[in-house]
Design an enzyme around this catalytic site. Structure first.
Site, PDB file in Angstrom:
ATOM      1  N   HIS A   9       0.828  -1.225   0.000  1.00 19.10           N
ATOM      2  CA  HIS A   9       0.000   0.000   0.000  1.00 19.10           C
ATOM      3  C   HIS A   9       0.859   1.272   0.000  1.00 19.10           C
ATOM      4  O   HIS A   9       2.048   1.236   0.327  1.00 19.10           O
ATOM      5  CB  HIS A   9      -0.908  -0.003   1.239  1.00 19.10           C
ATOM      6  CG  HIS A   9      -0.121   0.015   2.513  1.00 19.10           C
ATOM      7  ND1 HIS A   9       0.433   1.158   3.025  1.00 19.10           N
ATOM      8  CD2 HIS A   9       0.240  -0.993   3.352  1.00 19.10           C
ATOM      9  CE1 HIS A   9       1.090   0.868   4.135  1.00 19.10           C
ATOM     10  NE2 HIS A   9       0.998  -0.439   4.350  1.00 19.10           N
ATOM     11  N   GLU A  11       2.118   5.134   1.175  1.00 23.52           N
ATOM     12  CA  GLU A  11       2.570   5.659   2.478  1.00 23.52           C
ATOM     13  C   GLU A  11       1.380   6.121   3.329  1.00 23.52           C
ATOM     14  O   GLU A  11       0.454   6.755   2.822  1.00 23.52           O
ATOM     15  CB  GLU A  11       3.502   6.846   2.235  1.00 23.52           C
ATOM     16  CG  GLU A  11       4.022   7.487   3.508  1.00 23.52           C
ATOM     17  CD  GLU A  11       4.699   8.816   3.230  1.00 23.52           C
ATOM     18  OE1 GLU A  11       5.870   8.813   2.839  1.00 23.52           O
ATOM     19  OE2 GLU A  11       4.034   9.865   3.406  1.00 23.52           O
ATOM     20  N   ASN A  15       3.166   5.420   8.901  1.00 21.89           N
ATOM     21  CA  ASN A  15       4.465   5.099   8.299  1.00 21.89           C
ATOM     22  C   ASN A  15       5.374   6.321   8.425  1.00 21.89           C
ATOM     23  O   ASN A  15       6.533   6.217   8.819  1.00 21.89           O
ATOM     24  CB  ASN A  15       4.345   4.774   6.808  1.00 21.89           C
ATOM     25  CG  ASN A  15       3.704   3.431   6.490  1.00 21.89           C
ATOM     26  OD1 ASN A  15       3.108   3.265   5.423  1.00 21.89           O
ATOM     27  ND2 ASN A  15       3.825   2.455   7.382  1.00 21.89           N
ATOM     28  N   ARG A  60      -7.110  -1.101   1.297  1.00 24.52           N
ATOM     29  CA  ARG A  60      -8.376  -0.911   0.544  1.00 24.52           C
ATOM     30  C   ARG A  60      -8.297   0.353  -0.295  1.00 24.52           C
ATOM     31  O   ARG A  60      -8.704   0.363  -1.452  1.00 24.52           O
ATOM     32  CB  ARG A  60      -9.551  -0.781   1.507  1.00 24.52           C
ATOM     33  CG  ARG A  60      -9.891  -2.069   2.194  1.00 24.52           C
ATOM     34  CD  ARG A  60     -10.873  -1.824   3.282  1.00 24.52           C
ATOM     35  NE  ARG A  60     -12.209  -1.685   2.743  1.00 24.52           N
ATOM     36  CZ  ARG A  60     -13.285  -2.179   3.341  1.00 24.52           C
ATOM     37  NH1 ARG A  60     -13.170  -2.842   4.472  1.00 24.52           N
ATOM     38  NH2 ARG A  60     -14.460  -2.020   2.818  1.00 24.52           N
ATOM     39  N   GLU A  82      -1.407  -7.270   7.466  1.00 23.31           N
ATOM     40  CA  GLU A  82      -0.056  -7.180   8.032  1.00 23.31           C
ATOM     41  C   GLU A  82       0.041  -8.095   9.256  1.00 23.31           C
ATOM     42  O   GLU A  82      -0.979  -8.502   9.848  1.00 23.31           O
ATOM     43  CB  GLU A  82       0.248  -5.712   8.402  1.00 23.31           C
ATOM     44  CG  GLU A  82       1.658  -5.446   8.928  1.00 23.31           C
ATOM     45  CD  GLU A  82       2.758  -5.935   7.999  1.00 23.31           C
ATOM     46  OE1 GLU A  82       2.835  -7.159   7.747  1.00 23.31           O
ATOM     47  OE2 GLU A  82       3.560  -5.099   7.539  1.00 23.31           O
ATOM     48  N   MET A 152       5.723  -6.304   5.848  1.00 20.11           N
ATOM     49  CA  MET A 152       6.253  -7.552   6.415  1.00 20.11           C
ATOM     50  C   MET A 152       5.558  -8.755   5.804  1.00 20.11           C
ATOM     51  O   MET A 152       6.169  -9.798   5.580  1.00 20.11           O
ATOM     52  CB  MET A 152       6.102  -7.544   7.932  1.00 20.11           C
ATOM     53  CG  MET A 152       7.016  -6.502   8.541  1.00 20.11           C
ATOM     54  SD  MET A 152       7.031  -6.481  10.332  1.00 20.11           S
ATOM     55  CE  MET A 152       7.918  -7.971  10.695  1.00 20.11           C
TER      56      MET A 152
HETATM   57  O1  LIG Z   1       2.434  -2.262   9.986  1.00 24.31           O
HETATM   58  C1  LIG Z   1       3.383  -1.478   9.826  1.00 24.31           C
HETATM   59  O2  LIG Z   1       3.616  -0.504  10.553  1.00 24.31           O
HETATM   60  C2  LIG Z   1       4.340  -1.747   8.680  1.00 24.31           C
HETATM   61  C3  LIG Z   1       5.469  -2.676   9.144  1.00 24.31           C
HETATM   62  O3  LIG Z   1       6.297  -3.022   8.076  1.00 24.31           O
HETATM   63  O4  LIG Z   1       3.655  -2.395   7.640  1.00 24.31           O
HETATM   64  P1  LIG Z   1       2.760  -1.667   6.528  1.00 24.31           P
HETATM   65  O5  LIG Z   1       3.042  -0.202   6.624  1.00 24.31           O
HETATM   66  O6  LIG Z   1       3.231  -2.210   5.215  1.00 24.31           O
HETATM   67  O7  LIG Z   1       1.341  -2.029   6.785  1.00 24.31           O
END
Ligand SMILES: O=C(O)[C@@H](CO)OP(=O)(O)O
Length: 215
Positions: A9, A11, A15, A60, A82, A152
């Site tokens: 997905h 940013e 994140n 989504r 995740e 992950m």
């Molecule tokens: O869950 C999270 O914080 C990260 C970890 O890598 O995953 P994602 O941003 O891809 O959902």
């Protein structure tokens, strides 16, 4: 040969703030929305027939943008979520104490039984991710699915296809809106089953993307 595209997905707010999401959720940033549009632009001529996404909000939203460009519907699959990061979800990576940092490191440094309290192990996640990928084999002949999932989760899927254990030290960088592709081959010469064609391609993005550890 079935070709399956794998997209992380765009940013998200968390994140960018270095907060752990796991199965908790935060919205895409403006940059994340733009990344989703750029990945959509890249894949819209590839003949994608199905967009299958983790049911969390960030996947989504990314899937909606891609599916619209490809003119297909979205199917949600909770197996693409995740890793459940238990008690550390919603926390900022920079505020973990030594014990909490130790739990997190068990996941990224390769420990067979590593899990965050109340969370999921990498092998449990690997099992559900492979089940979701293998479900693509039941789609009608000629299908070309695109799965929208997480850092992950996709890292573990690609690593285990390559033969690494689910809990292997994390060496694969899958940035937001990177594209990977795995193919299901039935060659008498090469290993039958899934093979990694590309991993972590971000050549369609116009600005540097965060990696899965938000660094
Ligand atoms: O869950 C999270 O914080 C990260 C970890 O890598 O995953 P994602 O941003 O891809 O959902």
């Amino acid at each position: 040969m079935l070709q399956v595209y794998l997209v992380r997905h765009g940013e998200t707010q968390w994140n960018a703030q270095r907060r752990i999401q796991g199965q908790s959720d935060s919205a895409l940033t403006e940059k994340g929305e733009r990344q989703a549009e750029q990945v959509a632009e890249r894949v819209k001529t590839l003949g994608i027939t199905h967009v299958i996404a983790s049911d969390l909000g960030r996947t989504r939203r990314t899937a909606e943008i891609i599916a619209q460009a490809c003119g297909v519907d979205i199917t949600l699959d909770a197996r693409l979520r995740e890793l459940d990061m238990g008690v550390l979800e919603r926390r900022n990576l920079d505020t973990l104490n030594e014990e909490e940092e130790g739990w997190r490191r068990q996941l990224v440094n390769g420990t067979a039984d590593g899990r965050i309290p109340e969370g999921e192990s990498m092998s449990e996640m690997s099992e559900r991710m492979h089940a979701a990928l293998n479900a693509c084999l039941d789609l009608p002949a000629g299908s070309r699915p695109l799965l929208v999932s997480h850092g992950m989760a996709l890292g573990c899927l690609v690593s285990t296809i390559l033969g690494l254990p689910a809990w292997a030290e994390r060496r694969l960088r899958l940035r937001n809106c990177s594209i990977s592709r795995v193919d299901h081959q039935q060659s008498p010469w090469l290993a039958p089953g899934w093979v990694v064609e590309t991993a972590g391609d971000i050549s369609h993005l116009d600005a540097p993307a965060l990696d899965e550890l938000q660094r």
